[in-house]
Design a protein around this motif. Sequence first.
Motif, mmCIF file in Angstrom:
data_model
loop_
_atom_site.group_PDB
_atom_site.id
_atom_site.type_symbol
_atom_site.label_atom_id
_atom_site.label_comp_id
_atom_site.label_asym_id
_atom_site.label_seq_id
_atom_site.Cartn_x
_atom_site.Cartn_y
_atom_site.Cartn_z
ATOM 1 N N VAL A 24 36.221 35.640 34.986
ATOM 2 C CA VAL A 24 35.490 36.841 34.567
ATOM 3 C C VAL A 24 34.342 36.438 33.663
ATOM 4 C CG1 VAL A 24 35.652 39.007 33.288
ATOM 5 C CG2 VAL A 24 37.569 38.275 34.705
ATOM 6 N N GLU A 25 33.180 36.999 33.940
ATOM 7 C CA GLU A 25 32.017 36.843 33.073
ATOM 8 C C GLU A 25 31.664 38.234 32.552
ATOM 9 O OE1 GLU A 25 28.778 34.939 35.161
ATOM 10 O OE2 GLU A 25 30.236 33.791 36.329
ATOM 11 N N LEU A 26 31.618 38.369 31.237
ATOM 12 C CA LEU A 26 31.284 39.662 30.641
ATOM 13 C C LEU A 26 29.835 39.686 30.207
ATOM 14 C CD1 LEU A 26 34.500 40.182 28.519
ATOM 15 C CD2 LEU A 26 33.876 41.350 30.624
ATOM 16 N N GLY A 27 29.187 40.821 30.437
ATOM 17 C CA GLY A 27 27.821 41.044 29.987
ATOM 18 C C GLY A 27 27.804 42.275 29.090
ATOM 19 N N ASP A 28 26.645 42.801 28.849
ATOM 20 C CA ASP A 28 26.523 44.029 28.075
ATOM 21 C C ASP A 28 27.011 45.205 28.909
ATOM 22 O OD1 ASP A 28 25.446 42.651 25.952
ATOM 23 O OD2 ASP A 28 23.376 43.025 26.557
ATOM 24 N N GLU A 29 28.225 45.653 28.628
ATOM 25 C CA GLU A 29 28.825 46.801 29.308
ATOM 26 C C GLU A 29 29.006 46.592 30.813
ATOM 27 O OE1 GLU A 29 28.748 50.333 27.787
ATOM 28 O OE2 GLU A 29 28.184 49.634 25.796
ATOM 29 N N SER A 30 29.080 45.336 31.237
ATOM 30 C CA SER A 30 29.311 45.039 32.652
ATOM 31 C C SER A 30 30.151 43.765 32.756
ATOM 32 C CB SER A 30 27.989 44.863 33.394
ATOM 33 O OG SER A 30 27.316 43.721 32.915
ATOM 34 N N ALA A 31 30.613 43.495 33.959
ATOM 35 C CA ALA A 31 31.420 42.291 34.178
ATOM 36 C C ALA A 31 31.260 41.824 35.615
ATOM 37 C CB ALA A 31 32.892 42.569 33.883
ATOM 38 N N PHE A 51 39.457 49.281 44.657
ATOM 39 C CA PHE A 51 40.768 49.326 44.007
ATOM 40 C C PHE A 51 40.890 48.218 42.957
ATOM 41 C CE2 PHE A 51 45.479 48.652 44.109
ATOM 42 C CZ PHE A 51 45.801 49.848 43.481
ATOM 43 N N MET A 52 40.368 47.029 43.272
ATOM 44 C CA MET A 52 40.394 45.926 42.305
ATOM 45 C C MET A 52 39.595 46.300 41.054
ATOM 46 S SD MET A 52 41.560 42.920 41.505
ATOM 47 C CE MET A 52 42.170 42.220 43.039
ATOM 48 N N ARG A 53 38.446 46.942 41.243
ATOM 49 C CA ARG A 53 37.644 47.390 40.094
ATOM 50 C C ARG A 53 38.455 48.347 39.208
ATOM 51 N NH1 ARG A 53 33.839 47.933 44.300
ATOM 52 N NH2 ARG A 53 32.244 46.332 44.173
ATOM 53 N N GLN A 54 39.179 49.260 39.840
ATOM 54 C CA GLN A 54 39.994 50.226 39.092
ATOM 55 C C GLN A 54 41.093 49.523 38.299
ATOM 56 O OE1 GLN A 54 39.311 53.485 38.756
ATOM 57 N NE2 GLN A 54 37.528 53.175 40.035
ATOM 58 N N MET A 55 41.657 48.471 38.861
ATOM 59 C CA MET A 55 42.706 47.725 38.151
ATOM 60 C C MET A 55 42.125 46.915 36.999
ATOM 61 S SD MET A 55 45.416 46.490 41.079
ATOM 62 C CE MET A 55 44.260 45.472 41.984
ATOM 63 N N LEU A 56 40.937 46.334 37.196
ATOM 64 C CA LEU A 56 40.331 45.487 36.168
ATOM 65 C C LEU A 56 39.696 46.285 35.026
ATOM 66 C CD1 LEU A 56 38.634 42.796 38.420
ATOM 67 C CD2 LEU A 56 40.533 42.427 36.819
ATOM 68 N N ARG A 66 30.801 49.340 36.808
ATOM 69 C CA ARG A 66 29.993 48.282 36.204
ATOM 70 C C ARG A 66 30.613 46.899 36.407
ATOM 71 N NH1 ARG A 66 25.111 49.648 33.828
ATOM 72 N NH2 ARG A 66 25.507 47.727 32.765
ATOM 73 N N ILE A 67 31.623 46.827 37.289
ATOM 74 C CA ILE A 67 32.282 45.554 37.582
ATOM 75 C C ILE A 67 31.871 45.100 38.977
ATOM 76 C CG2 ILE A 67 34.479 44.334 37.851
ATOM 77 C CD1 ILE A 67 35.706 46.435 35.950
ATOM 78 N N ASP A 68 31.291 43.926 39.058
ATOM 79 C CA ASP A 68 30.892 43.320 40.321
ATOM 80 C C ASP A 68 32.015 42.357 40.731
ATOM 81 O OD1 ASP A 68 29.433 42.523 42.514
ATOM 82 O OD2 ASP A 68 28.068 41.244 41.373
#
Length: 79
Positions: A24-31, A51-56, A66-68
Amino acid sequence: MSIDQTSLDEFRRALEADDYHLSVELGDESAVARIQAGPQACAECLVPKDFMRQMLSPLLGVSADRIDVHYPVDVHTLE
């Protein structure tokens, strides 16, 4: 943004049990979440990315939209 490190570590261990590896790489309010498949994993067997975004999202403290997510193989046409 507040990471639930304990739950994220548990999630990683669950993926690793099936020979998947999460970074995981975190950015400003995103990942950006990258999941790679080891030799024993089924590269096409992951849940749809939405679904993976919802779990993460609660683990990373980032809104799901905001999760790629990057998978070893993109087999799901709907994101």
